[in-house]
Design a protein around this motif. Structure first.
Motif, short mmCIF file in Angstrom:
data_model
loop_
_atom_site.label_atom_id
_atom_site.label_comp_id
_atom_site.label_asym_id
_atom_site.label_seq_id
_atom_site.Cartn_x
_atom_site.Cartn_y
_atom_site.Cartn_z
N TYR A 124 37.83 43.13 41.79
CA TYR A 124 36.38 43.09 41.51
C TYR A 124 36.14 42.05 40.43
O TYR A 124 37.01 41.77 39.59
N ASN A 125 34.94 41.44 40.47
CA ASN A 125 34.66 40.37 39.50
C ASN A 125 33.17 40.25 39.22
O ASN A 125 32.34 40.87 39.90
N SER A 126 32.86 39.44 38.24
CA SER A 126 31.47 39.27 37.80
C SER A 126 30.80 38.03 38.40
O SER A 126 29.62 37.78 38.15
N LYS A 127 31.56 37.23 39.19
CA LYS A 127 31.07 35.92 39.62
C LYS A 127 30.46 35.88 41.02
O LYS A 127 29.37 35.34 41.22
N LYS A 128 31.17 36.44 42.01
CA LYS A 128 30.73 36.27 43.41
C LYS A 128 31.42 37.28 44.32
O LYS A 128 32.48 37.82 43.99
N PRO A 129 30.84 37.51 45.50
CA PRO A 129 31.51 38.38 46.48
C PRO A 129 32.78 37.68 46.99
O PRO A 129 32.79 36.45 47.15
N ILE A 130 33.81 38.44 47.24
CA ILE A 130 35.04 37.90 47.84
C ILE A 130 35.05 38.34 49.30
O ILE A 130 35.22 39.51 49.61
N THR A 131 34.83 37.38 50.18
CA THR A 131 34.78 37.69 51.61
C THR A 131 36.00 37.14 52.35
O THR A 131 36.19 37.43 53.53
N SER A 132 36.79 36.32 51.66
CA SER A 132 38.02 35.78 52.26
C SER A 132 39.00 35.45 51.15
O SER A 132 38.64 35.41 49.97
N LYS A 133 40.24 35.18 51.52
CA LYS A 133 41.26 34.81 50.54
C LYS A 133 40.85 33.56 49.76
O LYS A 133 41.11 33.45 48.55
#
Length: 325
Positions: free
Chosen positions: A151-160
């Protein structure tokens, strides 16, 4: 007669004192980094209740939650030397001390929580438990820690590819560091208690953990993007200092083992409910949960396995785990 009566009275007092000492309560200190009410904390409390009941009050357990006795890495040496009697801790910080703990700490090893339960409850789990004794520890039980995700504060992770350049806090474990590096991100080992402020101030972009930790540590307040990649299902281990264990009679050791086993069922029940509750809570509060395709993540792990699974014994264990149905 008076003299004999006095002697008899003295003997009665001495006998009474001896019985009192024999039945005196021994309070065992147990550490946990998680807050009060967390499933692992409650499971150890339950273990303590069973021990107290079954030893007729001769032993009790005092649980110091919320890292009152130190963060996980700090408490390992305390329990190995007997300063702390009991400790609930993630398997990962033991990787540098006990080789066998590297295997259940490997990324994408377990297919599901059911798969992990079958492995850790069986012969492989017993082998891993036995490996703790030379390190001055007795492994009493394995608890769930669910699936860890980023999890992070910058952006959604939708791929590697979305992992590139992001800076994540990890447990103080080389396997965790190298797992993050293999995905193109940067790993920063740091104590659990420092994560919130580190994300808030931009020292790191995020971390990786399960839903209950993401929720109870309030990381969801500062890192709104949760990616359900489920890269690790690292069991928690409930250990006892061997020096404390060796003071128990064989009968009491059997009581402790049985109580620990029963606490596992309790922890799993609490854990399943907590995961559901925490996920609903963070999503309601605005966290965005994405589910990326796991295969590219899995494919990137080859260098991690090559680096850490070098011993034939560990290679065999990995294959036996994969073969477990």
């Amino acid at each position: 007669m008076t003299f004999i009566a006095r002697l008899a009275g003295t003997a009665t007092i001495i006998t009474s004192l001896w019985i009192g000492a024999a039945g005196a309560e021994t309070v065992l200190k147990s550490s946990d980094t998680h807050p009060d009410g967390y499933p692992t904390v409650e499971a150890v409390k339950y273990f303590g209740q069973l021990v107290k009941e079954r030893t007729n009050g001769r032993y009790s357990v005092e649980v110091y939650h919320s890292a009152q006795l130190g963060e996980e890495k700090d408490t390992i040496e305390q329990v190995r030397t007997g300063v702390i009697d009991l400790n609930r801790i993630s398997m990962a910080p033991f990787n540098g001390i006990i080789a066998e703990t590297k295997v259940p700490s490997l990324p994408y090893l377990f297919r599901s929580e059911d798969h992990m339960h079958k492995v850790m409850d069986g012969a492989i789990g017993d082998e891993i438990k036995a490996a703790f004794e030379p390190a001055g520890l007795v492994a009493l039980a394995f608890y769930d820690s669910g699936a860890r995700s980023f999890y992070n504060s910058k952006k959604p992770i939708t791929s590697k590819d979305d992992m590139a350049g992001l800076k994540f806090r990890v447990i103080q474990s080389d396997i965790f560091v190298d797992t993050v590096k293999a995905l193109g991100a940067n790993a920063t080992p740091m104590p659990y208690g420092e994560v919130y402020s580190a994300i808030e101030t931009g020292v790191i972009d995020g971390a990786e953990n399960n839903f209950p930790s993401y929720d109870t540590a309030k990381h969801a307040e500062v890192a709104k993007f949760y990616s359900l990649d489920e890269h690790m299902m690292v069991p928690e281990v409930f250990v006892m200092a061997k020096s404390s264990w060796d003071k128990l009679s064989p009968e009491d050791q059997a009581i402790f083992k049985q109580a620990a086993m029963e606490s596992v069922a309790k922890q799993r029940e609490l854990w399943a409910a907590k995961v559901k509750e925490s996920r609903a809570k963070v999503e309601t509060a605005g966290s965005k949960v994405t589910t990326p395709d796991k295969q590219p993540f899995i494919d990137a792990m080859a260098p991690v396995y090559e680096k850490y699974v070098t011993d034939q014994k560990l290679k065999d264990m990995v294959e036996r785990i994969k073969a477990t149905q």
